[in-house]
Design a protein around this motif. Sequence first.
Motif, mmCIF file in Angstrom:
data_model
loop_
_atom_site.group_PDB
_atom_site.id
_atom_site.type_symbol
_atom_site.label_atom_id
_atom_site.label_comp_id
_atom_site.label_asym_id
_atom_site.label_seq_id
_atom_site.Cartn_x
_atom_site.Cartn_y
_atom_site.Cartn_z
ATOM 1 N N UNK A 152 0.827 -1.194 0.000
ATOM 2 C CA UNK A 152 0.000 0.000 0.000
ATOM 3 C C UNK A 152 0.858 1.240 0.000
ATOM 4 N N UNK A 153 0.214 2.357 -0.151
ATOM 5 C CA UNK A 153 0.909 3.625 -0.083
ATOM 6 C C UNK A 153 0.553 4.518 -1.245
ATOM 7 N N UNK A 154 1.399 5.487 -1.473
ATOM 8 C CA UNK A 154 1.185 6.479 -2.515
ATOM 9 C C UNK A 154 2.375 6.472 -3.463
ATOM 10 N N UNK A 155 2.089 6.479 -4.742
ATOM 11 C CA UNK A 155 3.136 6.570 -5.760
ATOM 12 C C UNK A 155 2.851 7.788 -6.629
ATOM 13 N N UNK A 156 3.854 8.634 -6.796
ATOM 14 C CA UNK A 156 3.748 9.754 -7.725
ATOM 15 C C UNK A 156 4.688 9.497 -8.888
ATOM 16 N N UNK A 161 -3.886 14.033 -9.011
ATOM 17 C CA UNK A 161 -3.577 13.826 -7.601
ATOM 18 C C UNK A 161 -3.638 12.333 -7.275
ATOM 19 N N UNK A 162 -2.851 11.892 -6.282
ATOM 20 C CA UNK A 162 -2.869 10.461 -5.931
ATOM 21 C C UNK A 162 -4.275 9.963 -5.647
ATOM 22 N N UNK A 209 7.420 19.319 -6.367
ATOM 23 C CA UNK A 209 6.021 19.177 -6.793
ATOM 24 C C UNK A 209 5.481 17.798 -6.438
ATOM 25 N N UNK A 210 6.331 16.781 -6.544
ATOM 26 C CA UNK A 210 5.900 15.425 -6.186
ATOM 27 C C UNK A 210 5.630 15.313 -4.688
ATOM 28 N N UNK A 211 6.472 15.956 -3.869
ATOM 29 C CA UNK A 211 6.228 15.974 -2.419
ATOM 30 C C UNK A 211 4.932 16.720 -2.099
ATOM 31 N N UNK A 212 4.649 17.761 -2.859
ATOM 32 C CA UNK A 212 3.380 18.484 -2.666
ATOM 33 C C UNK A 212 2.193 17.583 -2.972
ATOM 34 N N UNK A 249 2.136 14.349 -2.709
ATOM 35 C CA UNK A 249 2.057 13.325 -1.659
ATOM 36 C C UNK A 249 1.391 13.866 -0.409
ATOM 37 N N UNK A 250 1.795 15.067 0.019
ATOM 38 C CA UNK A 250 1.276 15.635 1.268
ATOM 39 C C UNK A 250 -0.064 16.324 1.095
ATOM 40 N N UNK A 251 -0.410 16.684 -0.138
ATOM 41 C CA UNK A 251 -1.671 17.384 -0.373
ATOM 42 C C UNK A 251 -1.610 18.859 -0.054
#
Length: 316
Positions: free
Chosen positions: A78-82, A135-136, A164-167, A169-171
């Motif tokens: 699980x998790x988030x991938x950008x 968005x994820x 931008x990818x960290x943005x 991920x964090x929303x």
Amino acid sequence: MTLSSPLLLAAGLLLTAALAWAAVASARRRTAALAAAGVVVPGARRAQLGTGLTIAGVAVLAIATAGPAAMVPVPRTAGTVVLAIDVSNSMGADDVAPTRLAAAQRAARAFVAAQPDSVDIGVVAFERGALTTARPDADHSVALAAINRLKLTGGTSLRTAIMASLSAITGKPVALGRDDTAPDIGYWPSATIVMFSDGQNQGGDVEPAATAAQRAGVHIHTVGVGTEAGATVKVDGYHLQTSLEKDTLTLIARTTGGAYHPASDAARLDGIADTIDLRLTVSDKPLPLAGALIGLALALFTAGAALTVLRSGRVI
């Protein structure tokens, strides 16, 4: 344990309490009446046990009707991938057929198709600037549509791509502080960035951005799209030589605990999805208990009825 209908449980337990009170009162009256008549009834305790089991069955059934569920830890991928995809003009080179961008898009689509529904996937398109185009989300069709829409434009800023990818991920917007200090964005160990680029960075030092990802627990896997021999692209009427620059991509991956994946031809790009390891997480999942409790209630009813029959030859 959680309950979907606490009111049903309260009503069921009140009914159980009423039945228990009635059973005790009835037993006391019967015992008193038989004692006054000088009659001793064998098996009285067995009869009381049968009644008790029946009432216990009612109590268990009351709990079952309230929709109980136990929270069970379940391991899953699980998790988030950008997916950060370079759309700079150099990605129009054809040293990877048909072009670097088209090959990266194909590899990105293959990566999305290989991921389970438990993984949220987002897409960031980047050149000198960066735009979160998806968005994820657990709906992977959104990411696929964003990948298909990508067009060539501008130069390349790997630094901007990471932020931008960290943005995404964090929303929320994430930026480096003064003197390129890493911001405190919390810890995101189940997030991964997969960056597709030829590595031709024109947007400032990437190391502070990579350090920000590393401190947040975000791994960055980089995919070098292109060849070291390179190719010529036409930009604004000029013919420019462009080649793969793997050193910067390797630095980003090494800093964040990810890996650099060379992809000098389409066949190697197609296998990228199989080489990237997502982390296993443990999440609590509700496990319905109603079925098991109903089975237990039926067993108690059966045992109670059997003891009653053995005492008196009839079910009461």
